[in-house]
Design a protein around this motif. Sequence first.
Motif, mmCIF file in Angstrom:
data_model
loop_
_atom_site.group_PDB
_atom_site.id
_atom_site.type_symbol
_atom_site.label_atom_id
_atom_site.label_comp_id
_atom_site.label_asym_id
_atom_site.label_seq_id
_atom_site.Cartn_x
_atom_site.Cartn_y
_atom_site.Cartn_z
ATOM 1 N N PRO A 194 -7.025 8.369 -3.796
ATOM 2 C CA PRO A 194 -5.976 9.022 -2.997
ATOM 3 C C PRO A 194 -5.103 7.975 -2.306
ATOM 4 O O PRO A 194 -5.517 6.831 -2.101
ATOM 5 C CB PRO A 194 -6.763 9.821 -1.958
ATOM 6 N N LEU A 195 -3.913 8.370 -1.947
ATOM 7 C CA LEU A 195 -2.937 7.448 -1.363
ATOM 8 C C LEU A 195 -3.454 6.792 -0.087
ATOM 9 O O LEU A 195 -3.270 5.591 0.124
ATOM 10 C CB LEU A 195 -1.616 8.180 -1.085
ATOM 11 N N HIS A 238 -6.505 6.073 0.743
ATOM 12 C CA HIS A 238 -7.510 5.063 0.417
ATOM 13 C C HIS A 238 -6.853 3.816 -0.167
ATOM 14 O O HIS A 238 -7.285 2.692 0.114
ATOM 15 C CB HIS A 238 -8.533 5.639 -0.557
ATOM 16 N N GLU A 239 -5.840 4.021 -0.973
ATOM 17 C CA GLU A 239 -5.105 2.874 -1.524
ATOM 18 C C GLU A 239 -4.474 2.051 -0.399
ATOM 19 O O GLU A 239 -4.569 0.822 -0.390
ATOM 20 C CB GLU A 239 -3.995 3.341 -2.460
#
Length: 67
Positions: free
Chosen positions: A7-8, A10-11
Amino acid sequence: MLGSELPLGHEIGLIVVAAIFIAFALVSSLLVPRYKPDFPGPTGLSVFAIASVVLFVLMLAAVNFFG
């Protein structure tokens, strides 16, 4: 690539922690010795070692949490 698996949020978390880790490594190896040739020296060795260990543990925790 990370884009399709995480997911964004986490990135972004991994990228921020990695950027901090990389910036510390580059500053402590390239920039600081230019202005302080005896870096870390006998007095700054413990601070440098503690900062290195803390950032290493932070990176491991980020990979464990975000990855």
